[in-house]
Enzyme design. Structure first.
Site, mmCIF file in Angstrom:
data_model
loop_
_atom_site.group_PDB
_atom_site.id
_atom_site.type_symbol
_atom_site.label_atom_id
_atom_site.label_comp_id
_atom_site.label_asym_id
_atom_site.label_seq_id
_atom_site.Cartn_x
_atom_site.Cartn_y
_atom_site.Cartn_z
ATOM 1 N N TYR A 28 54.720 22.054 7.950
ATOM 2 C CA TYR A 28 53.533 21.905 7.180
ATOM 3 C C TYR A 28 52.799 23.206 6.656
ATOM 4 O O TYR A 28 52.145 23.356 5.987
ATOM 5 C CB TYR A 28 52.335 21.327 7.976
ATOM 6 C CG TYR A 28 52.657 20.074 8.538
ATOM 7 C CD1 TYR A 28 52.880 18.870 7.714
ATOM 8 C CD2 TYR A 28 52.883 19.598 9.714
ATOM 9 C CE1 TYR A 28 53.469 17.577 7.695
ATOM 10 C CE2 TYR A 28 53.193 18.297 10.088
ATOM 11 C CZ TYR A 28 53.453 17.214 9.261
ATOM 12 O OH TYR A 28 53.802 16.004 9.617
ATOM 13 N N ASN A 80 45.660 12.377 1.155
ATOM 14 C CA ASN A 80 46.608 12.566 2.146
ATOM 15 C C ASN A 80 46.271 11.624 3.372
ATOM 16 O O ASN A 80 45.561 12.231 4.084
ATOM 17 C CB ASN A 80 46.786 13.948 2.393
ATOM 18 C CG ASN A 80 48.105 14.341 3.426
ATOM 19 O OD1 ASN A 80 48.383 13.356 3.967
ATOM 20 N ND2 ASN A 80 48.518 15.501 3.612
ATOM 21 N N HIS A 86 51.990 5.487 6.904
ATOM 22 C CA HIS A 86 53.105 4.531 7.142
ATOM 23 C C HIS A 86 52.672 3.389 8.082
ATOM 24 O O HIS A 86 53.500 2.702 8.307
ATOM 25 C CB HIS A 86 53.957 5.509 8.298
ATOM 26 C CG HIS A 86 54.146 6.863 7.716
ATOM 27 N ND1 HIS A 86 54.903 7.132 6.453
ATOM 28 C CD2 HIS A 86 53.951 7.846 8.034
ATOM 29 C CE1 HIS A 86 54.758 8.483 6.178
ATOM 30 N NE2 HIS A 86 54.201 8.881 7.239
ATOM 31 N N ASP A 93 44.827 -1.993 0.754
ATOM 32 C CA ASP A 93 43.828 -2.703 0.306
ATOM 33 C C ASP A 93 42.536 -2.117 -0.377
ATOM 34 O O ASP A 93 42.173 -2.359 -1.249
ATOM 35 C CB ASP A 93 43.208 -3.628 1.486
ATOM 36 C CG ASP A 93 44.612 -4.693 1.620
ATOM 37 O OD1 ASP A 93 45.575 -4.864 1.159
ATOM 38 O OD2 ASP A 93 44.670 -5.451 2.877
ATOM 39 N N HIS A 106 51.416 14.359 -0.028
ATOM 40 C CA HIS A 106 51.867 14.934 1.235
ATOM 41 C C HIS A 106 52.341 16.218 1.133
ATOM 42 O O HIS A 106 53.001 16.473 0.184
ATOM 43 C CB HIS A 106 53.064 13.841 1.578
ATOM 44 C CG HIS A 106 52.745 12.607 1.676
ATOM 45 N ND1 HIS A 106 51.968 12.170 2.930
ATOM 46 C CD2 HIS A 106 52.933 11.466 1.047
ATOM 47 C CE1 HIS A 106 51.767 10.770 2.611
ATOM 48 N NE2 HIS A 106 52.302 10.356 1.667
ATOM 49 N N ILE A 107 52.004 16.995 2.016
ATOM 50 C CA ILE A 107 52.448 18.287 2.191
ATOM 51 C C ILE A 107 54.183 18.442 2.327
ATOM 52 O O ILE A 107 54.584 19.218 1.600
ATOM 53 C CB ILE A 107 51.642 19.070 3.276
ATOM 54 C CG1 ILE A 107 50.350 19.209 3.181
ATOM 55 C CG2 ILE A 107 52.351 20.556 3.491
ATOM 56 C CD1 ILE A 107 49.568 19.485 4.467
ATOM 57 N N SER A 108 54.722 17.676 3.243
ATOM 58 C CA SER A 108 56.007 17.386 3.617
ATOM 59 C C SER A 108 56.763 16.501 2.764
ATOM 60 O O SER A 108 56.187 15.831 1.963
ATOM 61 C CB SER A 108 56.358 17.390 4.877
ATOM 62 O OG SER A 108 55.684 16.087 5.380
ATOM 63 N N ARG A 117 59.222 7.478 8.233
ATOM 64 C CA ARG A 117 58.122 8.131 7.160
ATOM 65 C C ARG A 117 58.680 7.936 5.900
ATOM 66 O O ARG A 117 57.747 8.209 4.890
ATOM 67 C CB ARG A 117 58.307 9.788 7.679
ATOM 68 C CG ARG A 117 57.367 10.232 8.756
ATOM 69 C CD ARG A 117 57.339 11.532 8.798
ATOM 70 N NE ARG A 117 57.209 12.155 10.221
ATOM 71 C CZ ARG A 117 56.080 12.261 10.821
ATOM 72 N NH1 ARG A 117 54.809 11.828 10.253
ATOM 73 N NH2 ARG A 117 56.181 12.605 11.953
HETATM 74 O O1 CA2 Z 1 53.418 15.750 5.038
HETATM 75 C C1 CA2 Z 1 52.319 15.269 5.185
HETATM 76 O O2 CA2 Z 1 51.110 15.605 4.371
HETATM 77 C C2 CA2 Z 1 51.828 13.935 5.842
HETATM 78 O O3 CA2 Z 1 51.117 13.169 5.293
HETATM 79 C C3 CA2 Z 1 51.232 14.722 7.052
HETATM 80 C C4 CA2 Z 1 51.003 13.651 8.389
HETATM 81 C C5 CA2 Z 1 52.518 12.767 8.372
HETATM 82 O O4 CA2 Z 1 52.160 11.943 9.665
HETATM 83 C C6 CA2 Z 1 52.890 12.314 7.453
HETATM 84 O O5 CA2 Z 1 53.947 11.573 7.493
HETATM 85 C C7 CA2 Z 1 52.874 13.302 6.379
HETATM 86 C C8 CA2 Z 1 50.697 14.423 9.729
HETATM 87 C C9 CA2 Z 1 49.510 15.012 9.466
HETATM 88 C C10 CA2 Z 1 49.185 15.815 10.852
HETATM 89 O O6 CA2 Z 1 49.395 17.127 10.476
HETATM 90 C C11 CA2 Z 1 49.635 18.122 11.357
HETATM 91 C C12 CA2 Z 1 49.529 19.182 10.893
HETATM 92 C C13 CA2 Z 1 49.879 20.282 11.871
HETATM 93 C C14 CA2 Z 1 49.973 20.535 13.284
HETATM 94 C C15 CA2 Z 1 49.861 18.903 13.580
HETATM 95 C C16 CA2 Z 1 49.643 17.971 12.689
#
Ligand code: CA2
Length: 155
Positions: A28, A80, A86, A93, A106-108, A117
């Site tokens: 991230y 986000n 998921h 809805d 999404h960041i990733s 995912r």
């Molecule tokens: O890539 C993204 O922005 C996600 O939405 C981030 C979610 C993940 O469940 C999605 O699959 C993709 C996770 C958010 C939690 O972010 C953290 C960041 C740093 C440390 C722990 C959690």
């Protein structure tokens, strides 16, 4: 709180995004959610938009905010949904129930990660999807909403 108008963009962040910058920097990046907020405000300001920036760990709160955005007829939502992406039919809805455009962000790159995912309930309802650009994805989403809004007001 920002007065919500057609010149407002909501940036909504789901569960665990408050932890951004504290763990998993290899996925991230090093930026915190405060950094993301600053980026969003600066990007929106350049287009003459105000930002309502929020984060919640609770699915129902995210649903309430999507409904609120719909009722306020704002320009768009950068969403986000975190892990709710998921799992959440309720978020899907809620997006379906409003006419405000939602840009799922999404960041990733969720398509280059665990297979579970790769699926998003939110994408079925979103106007557009951005992933894999790190936190710059939020700025891209705001630019997209500003462009859509300008096109709409020309009609
Ligand atoms: O890539 C993204 O922005 C996600 O939405 C981030 C979610 C993940 O469940 C999605 O699959 C993709 C996770 C958010 C939690 O972010 C953290 C960041 C740093 C440390 C722990 C959690």
């Amino acid at each position: 709180m920002t007065k919500s108008t057609a010149k407002t963009i909501y940036v909504l962040n789901g569960p665990n995004l408050n932890l951004l910058g504290t763990r998993e920097p290899q996925i991230y990046g090093p930026s915190t959610l405060k950094d993301v907020e600053k980026l969003c405000r600066n990007t929106a300001e350049a287009h003459g938009f105000a930002v309502e920036f929020r984060q919640s760990n609770h699915e129902g709160v995210i649903v309430d905010w999507i409904q609120e955005a719909g009722a306020n007829r704002i320009a768009g939502i950068v969403l986000n949904p975190g892990g709710l992406t998921h799992t959440s039919v309720a978020v899907h809805d809620a997006i379906k129930a409003i006419s405000v455009p939602v840009v799922e962000t999404h960041i990733s790159n969720i398509h280059a990660r665990e297979p579970w995912r790769n699926h998003s309930y939110v994408s079925f309802a979103a106007k557009a999807v951005i992933c894999g650009f790190g936190i710059q994805g939020y700025a891209l989403a705001i630019n997209g909403i500003a462009a859509m809004s300008a096109k709409k007001s020309k009609r």
